[in-house]
Design an enzyme around this catalytic site. Structure first.
Site, mmCIF file in Angstrom:
data_model
loop_
_atom_site.group_PDB
_atom_site.id
_atom_site.type_symbol
_atom_site.label_atom_id
_atom_site.label_comp_id
_atom_site.label_asym_id
_atom_site.label_seq_id
_atom_site.Cartn_x
_atom_site.Cartn_y
_atom_site.Cartn_z
ATOM 1 N N GLU A 176 0.869 -1.174 0.000
ATOM 2 C CA GLU A 176 0.000 0.000 0.000
ATOM 3 C C GLU A 176 0.906 1.224 0.000
ATOM 4 O OE1 GLU A 176 -4.039 -1.684 2.170
ATOM 5 O OE2 GLU A 176 -2.805 -0.217 3.226
ATOM 6 N N ASP A 200 -5.529 9.896 9.551
ATOM 7 C CA ASP A 200 -4.219 9.442 9.984
ATOM 8 C C ASP A 200 -3.766 10.148 11.256
ATOM 9 O OD1 ASP A 200 -3.404 7.574 7.824
ATOM 10 O OD2 ASP A 200 -3.729 9.338 6.569
#
Length: 267
Positions: free
Chosen positions: A49, A60
């Protein structure tokens, strides 16, 4: 059959689970990324990824937010990342690569233009954190036109009706977020993960990868017993952050973490 499906089929035949590392493209500088991808594969990564840096990475935690800042400081753009994938494909034509990030950079480039260029570069799938399935009809259709898998997130709080919808729209694999919160937060409960995966698997035959909260070989091995794939990000990105001033050491340190996880998962 695309590279992602082939990868999971091959691993299943061997009785193994996928190890799926995440790193942010261009972090800490663009020249590091392609050698790092190769080092991760050599250490035991099955699918990569590759994060697309964005100025507002809302899902995040601080570790990956700072990685985005470092990459953007060097001007890393989506088109640069497609060139990185193309360079990676000169040597590695087998390992699936999934671009993970937010919709804005793709919208700026245009869905059709992005999909066409991503396909040519050798990208296999796209995971856009801020695009839910019910708003992605046009997006998903264009991605699939160019043989790009569209991967969606499921969370511990996702209701069963929503799980069914995600599984109907998605392809490649399902990304199950094992803990509430942003990346790098909290510790996971493998028993709770196993219970949720039972529910998810009632709605799909797609492999299910589990991410968030995987920090070492022990947690990777535990998750691999219940999931089809183990997704690890923050611990790798943190290792990169610790060697910003020693970029030649980054591939070595990240590969060591992946090799330790791979060994624990296969034990």
């Amino acid at each position: 059959m695309g590279r992602i499906n082939q990868c999971f089929e091959s691993l299943k035949a061997d009785g193994r689970k996928a190890l799926i590392p995440y790193v942010t493209a261009g972090d800490p500088q663009p020249s590091v990324t392609v050698p790092l991808l190769h080092a991760m594969v050599d250490a035991g990564a099955d699918i990569i990824e590759l994060g697309v840096p964005f100025s507002d990475p809302m899902a995040d935690g601080p570790v990956i937010q700072l990685a985005c800042e470092r990459a953007l400081r060097h001007g890393t753009r989506l088109l640069d990342i497609l060139e990185m994938v193309k360079e990676f494909r000169v040597v590695d034509k087998q390992t699936p690569v999934v671009l993970m990030g937010y919709l804005n950079p793709i919208e700026t480039l245009g869905y059709e233009s992005f999909a066409k260029q991503a396909s040519v570069a050798g990208v296999d799938g796209v995971l856009t954190v801020d695009l839910p399935p019910d708003e992605s009809v046009e997006f998903a259709a264009i991605m699939k036109k160019y043989a790009l898998d569209v991967i969606y997130l499921l969370a511990p709080t996702t209701e069963e009706s929503r799980i069914q919808q995600v599984c109907e729209f998605g392809s490649g694999y399902v990304y199950y977020v094992s803990v509430k919160g942003v990346t790098g937060s909290a510790a996971l409960d493998v028993d709770e993960v196993a219970e949720k995966l039972e529910v998810i698997r009632r709605h799909t035959d797609m492999p299910v990868g589990v991410g968030f909260g995987i920090r070492d070989g022990e947690t990777a091995a535990a998750v691999s017993k219940v999931a089809d794939g183990v997704i690890v990000g923050s611990v790798l990105v943190n290792a990169i952050a610790e060697k910003v001033s020693q970029p030649e050491q980054i591939s070595i340190d990240v590969a060591a973490i992946i090799a330790q996880m791979r060994s624990a998962m296969d034990a």
